[in-house]
Design an enzyme around this catalytic site. Structure first.
Site, PDB file in Angstrom:
ATOM      1  N   ASP A   1       2.909 -13.619  -5.316  1.00  9.07           N
ATOM      2  CA  ASP A   1       4.365 -13.492  -5.368  1.00  9.07           C
ATOM      3  C   ASP A   1       5.007 -14.874  -5.341  1.00  9.07           C
ATOM      4  O   ASP A   1       4.388 -15.858  -4.939  1.00  9.07           O
ATOM      5  CB  ASP A   1       4.873 -12.675  -4.176  1.00  9.07           C
TER       6      ASP A   1
ATOM      7  N   TYR B   1      -6.398 -13.466   2.465  1.00 10.54           N
ATOM      8  CA  TYR B   1      -4.983 -13.773   2.697  1.00 10.54           C
ATOM      9  C   TYR B   1      -4.772 -14.169   4.151  1.00 10.54           C
ATOM     10  O   TYR B   1      -5.519 -13.755   5.037  1.00 10.54           O
ATOM     11  CB  TYR B   1      -4.112 -12.531   2.426  1.00 10.54           C
TER      12      TYR B   1
ATOM     13  N   TYR C   1      -1.669  -4.723  -1.725  1.00 16.58           N
ATOM     14  CA  TYR C   1      -0.367  -5.343  -1.427  1.00 16.58           C
ATOM     15  C   TYR C   1      -0.305  -5.630   0.072  1.00 16.58           C
ATOM     16  O   TYR C   1      -0.279  -4.705   0.883  1.00 16.58           O
ATOM     17  CB  TYR C   1       0.779  -4.419  -1.843  1.00 16.58           C
TER      18      TYR C   1
END
Ligand SMILES: [Zn+2]
Ligand SMILES: [Zn+2]
Length: 444
Positions: A267, A334, A406
């Site tokens: 993003d 992440y 996500y």
């Protein structure tokens, strides 16, 4: 019928140059050129006919006339003159029925090719032949008429002849699968066209800042034309990873344009750290392709200092783009910083790690991307989760998972569309405040 009788039949009906006669027997004998085959056939036929003529057999004279007229064979001519009682029939035009004698243009067309490629950098090429339809049709009919079983097509011989000559003159190699350039030749019209194949370079990039898109983000109001909403730039963000990498590439290659292919995307507000994300840059119609990639890497990194960084640049091909797209679902790691509504308990950290490690997450398309993605439920696996408390209401969570999960929604729960999720597991409203990609795991 043996090959001599067949050859004579062909010549009786059609004028044929040495190459075009020889080509009908291309699969006979090894390491020979077709013009040698054709010439040899004409020579033996001349000797046989000469013997017949000397014994006053009219057939001999007849054959010599055919060879002189339709074979353009000077030795048959000379033999007729020497025998004295006939004068040879002339064929002034000497145009071969099959190739229209355009093999004579080989050298001229090759010179034309050399002029056309002189400005280009390339290591490999392929000569592609374009024939007028009439030539192909004529050859098909000819081969059917004489039931040619050992032949080669005129297209094939042109391709081979041009390939060989151009390789000799340029020192470059013929390459069938992935040539740098394709030289399209119409030997009948002496046309030459150069098709420059794209250049592919593979690498990895890091994005060190937030608020930068991966690719150009056009202004939705004007769709890139420029309006007062976007300050007449046509873009919503002044820079993107794609633009910062593409510009130096375009300058170095003098290409027409670039396409940026990456294995997934982060993003706009997410950094890409660690060993970076694999990408391939494709340059359309490059004039230069022998790049000093180490120097180019330094140029890009100096120009974009603090914003992005590229590494491991190396030459690639179209297959690498395919592999990159396939690898979008490869493992990712992440790091997300989470802000909680209520204070965290010590047991919360352990609970999160245990509940999320080795877990399959069911995730409906997030509300924030629903306007551009189909609403469906995906399943993504989490391999490992580690949680560290930063303050009473803040924690840092590292997640190793299948690509395509996500992360922001894993934290918030997205109104129940992601299960399970951090908010729900702890009964404590959680919000992601910073997200980084630490690793994209792929063998490049
Ligand atoms: Zn010919
Ligand atoms: Zn605009």
């Amino acid at each position: 019928m043996d090959i001599f009788e067949t050859s004579l039949e062909m010549l009786r009906k059609y004028p044929l140059c040495d190459r075009c006669l020889g080509r009908q027997f291309a699969m006979l004998g090894y390491n020979l050129e077709n013009f040698e085959r054709g010439r040899s056939l004409k020579l033996v036929l001349t000797l046989q006919a000469s013997a017949l003529a000397q014994s006053r057999n009219e057939k001999g004279h007849d054959t010599l006339q055919v060879l002189a007229k339709n074979g353009f064979f000077l030795h048959a001519n000379a033999t007729i003159v020497q025998l004295g009682n006939h004068s040879p029939s002339q064929n002034d035009s000497e145009i071969c029925y099959l190739c229209e004698s355009s093999f004579k243009n080989l050298d001229k067309v090759v010179r034309n090719v050399l002029r056309n490629v002189s400005e280009l950098e390339y290591a490999t090429f392929l000569a592609g032949i374009i024939l007028p339809i009439r030539v192909e049709e004529r050859e098909d009919e000819f081969r059917a008429e004489f039931q040619v079983n050992y032949g080669e097509s005129v297209k094939h011989e042109f391709g081979r002849s041009f390939g060989k000559r151009i390789a000799e003159k340029t020192g470059k190699a013929v390459e069938f699968m992935n040539p740098d350039i394709v030289i399209l030749i119409n030997p009948f019209e002496e046309n030459v066209k150069i098709q420059v194949n794209p250049l592919f370079v593979l690498g990895r990039y890091k994005k060190l800042v937030r608020d930068m898109p991966q690719s150009i983000w056009f202004c939705s109001n004007c769709r890139g034309k420029g309006c007062d909403k976007c300050d007449f730039t046509g873009k919503l963000y002044s820079e993107s990873v794609e633009e910062l990498i593409s510009k130096p590439f375009l300058e170095a290659t003098k290409g027409e344009k670039t396409s940026f292919h990456a294995s997934g995307r982060e993003d706009i507000d997410v950094r890409m750290l660690g060993n970076g994300r694999p990408f391939v840059i494709e340059v359309t119609k490059p004039k230069k392709r022998f790049l000093d990639l180490a120097a180019l890497e330094r140029t890009i990194n100096n120009c974009s200092k603090g914003k992005i960084e590229v590494m491991n640049l190396r030459n690639a091909n179209r297959d690498d783009v395919r592999r990159l797209k396939k690898a979008e679902s490869s493992r990712k790691e992440y790091r997300v910083t989470i802000k909680f509504k209520d204070d965290l308990k010590d047991t919360d950290l352990v609970l999160l790690e245990e509940a999320l490690t080795n877990t399959l997450i069911k995730q409906r398309t997030p509300l924030r991307v629903l306007h551009r993605r189909a609403d469906l439920t995906r399943e993504r696996y989490i391999y490992e989760v580690k949680v560290k408390r930063c303050s009473s209401k803040k924690a840092e969570m590292d997640i190793l998972c299948q690509g395509g999960l996500y992360i922001k929604e894993l934290v918030t729960g997205d109104e129940g569309r992601t299960a399970c999720n951090v908010s729900g597991l702890l009964g404590n409203e959680a919000k992601p405040i910073q997200l980084d990609v630490l690793r994209v795991i792929m063998n490049t």
